[in-house]
Motif scaffolding. Structure first.
Motif, PDB file in Angstrom:
ATOM      1  N   ARG A 105      35.313 -37.968  -2.612  1.00 50.96           N
ATOM      2  CA  ARG A 105      36.473 -38.347  -3.423  1.00 50.96           C
ATOM      3  C   ARG A 105      36.449 -37.462  -4.662  1.00 50.96           C
ATOM      4  O   ARG A 105      35.427 -37.341  -5.336  1.00 50.96           O
ATOM      5  CB  ARG A 105      36.395 -39.812  -3.858  1.00 50.96           C
ATOM      6  N   VAL A 106      37.580 -36.855  -4.966  1.00 52.17           N
ATOM      7  CA  VAL A 106      37.649 -35.929  -6.099  1.00 52.17           C
ATOM      8  C   VAL A 106      38.449 -36.569  -7.225  1.00 52.17           C
ATOM      9  O   VAL A 106      39.555 -37.073  -7.010  1.00 52.17           O
ATOM     10  CB  VAL A 106      38.294 -34.587  -5.677  1.00 52.17           C
ATOM     11  N   GLY A 107      37.873 -36.557  -8.412  1.00 52.39           N
ATOM     12  CA  GLY A 107      38.556 -37.084  -9.589  1.00 52.39           C
ATOM     13  C   GLY A 107      38.465 -36.103 -10.741  1.00 52.39           C
ATOM     14  O   GLY A 107      38.094 -34.940 -10.562  1.00 52.39           O
ATOM     15  N   LYS A 108      38.795 -36.594 -11.926  1.00 47.51           N
ATOM     16  CA  LYS A 108      38.786 -35.735 -13.108  1.00 47.51           C
ATOM     17  C   LYS A 108      37.687 -36.181 -14.068  1.00 47.51           C
ATOM     18  O   LYS A 108      37.421 -37.366 -14.218  1.00 47.51           O
ATOM     19  CB  LYS A 108      40.131 -35.822 -13.841  1.00 47.51           C
ATOM     20  N   HIS A 109      37.083 -35.202 -14.709  1.00 49.44           N
ATOM     21  CA  HIS A 109      36.118 -35.468 -15.772  1.00 49.44           C
ATOM     22  C   HIS A 109      36.701 -34.853 -17.042  1.00 49.44           C
ATOM     23  O   HIS A 109      36.993 -33.656 -17.064  1.00 49.44           O
ATOM     24  CB  HIS A 109      34.777 -34.838 -15.423  1.00 49.44           C
ATOM     25  N   ILE A 110      36.895 -35.660 -18.070  1.00 48.12           N
ATOM     26  CA  ILE A 110      37.552 -35.176 -19.289  1.00 48.12           C
ATOM     27  C   ILE A 110      36.637 -35.434 -20.485  1.00 48.12           C
ATOM     28  O   ILE A 110      36.312 -36.579 -20.788  1.00 48.12           O
ATOM     29  CB  ILE A 110      38.907 -35.883 -19.498  1.00 48.12           C
ATOM     30  N   ASP A 111      36.201 -34.352 -21.122  1.00 46.75           N
ATOM     31  CA  ASP A 111      35.410 -34.471 -22.360  1.00 46.75           C
ATOM     32  C   ASP A 111      36.361 -34.435 -23.540  1.00 46.75           C
ATOM     33  O   ASP A 111      37.164 -33.499 -23.668  1.00 46.75           O
ATOM     34  CB  ASP A 111      34.417 -33.314 -22.482  1.00 46.75           C
ATOM     35  N   VAL A 112      36.294 -35.442 -24.410  1.00 47.94           N
ATOM     36  CA  VAL A 112      37.177 -35.531 -25.575  1.00 47.94           C
ATOM     37  C   VAL A 112      36.321 -35.628 -26.834  1.00 47.94           C
ATOM     38  O   VAL A 112      35.570 -36.594 -27.015  1.00 47.94           O
ATOM     39  CB  VAL A 112      38.103 -36.771 -25.486  1.00 47.94           C
TER      40      VAL A 112
END
Lengths: 89, 89
Positions: B40-47
């Protein structure tokens, strides 16, 4: 053999420009989130795989990252292996 | 005010079809990784964001997820806030 859940995170190296992150940053600023300084967007990949033990699962996931999941020229990756589920076999 | 690193992971809900994950699964199988059962592919978001304290950083990140970072109709998200860096201001 047990089933393991590998959590792979693939991010652009710090020196690589991230237009998608810049677009998200602009969007957040436009919505009033002025406290946000930087956004970097990467991939999160959950991989369910069979392996005899933790070390084997981790090693195979590293191989998959090098071979397909990450472009190691411009991306870095981390691999975490979660608790095994006993597979019925 | 300190600077905090939020790590946001956005994944498709389990009931939602993931063609990108299926493509990666096919690729891994074609390369001989036959032990892989699901991808399963998702998003990783560094903020990186400024906030007075941990709770404020976490709360603002949840708001950002609801407003922009995740499509909560089909995606779920998790927020982790990392150790603060003391900002020089």
């Amino acid at each position: 053999m047990s089933v393991w859940l590998g959590r792979v995170t693939v991010v652009l190296k710090a020196s690589v420009n991230d237009p998608q992150g810049l677009a998200v940053l602009d969007g957040l600023h436009a919505m009033g989130y002025s406290e946000v300084e930087q956004v970097r967007v990467g991939k999160h990949i959950d991989v369910r795989l069979g392996a005899d033990n933790f070390e084997q699962a981790e090693q195979r996931l590293h191989h998959m990252c090098e071979a397909l999941l990450a472009n190691t020229l411009i991306e870095s990756y981390t691999v975490e292996v979660g608790a095994p589920e006993e597979a019925a076999r």
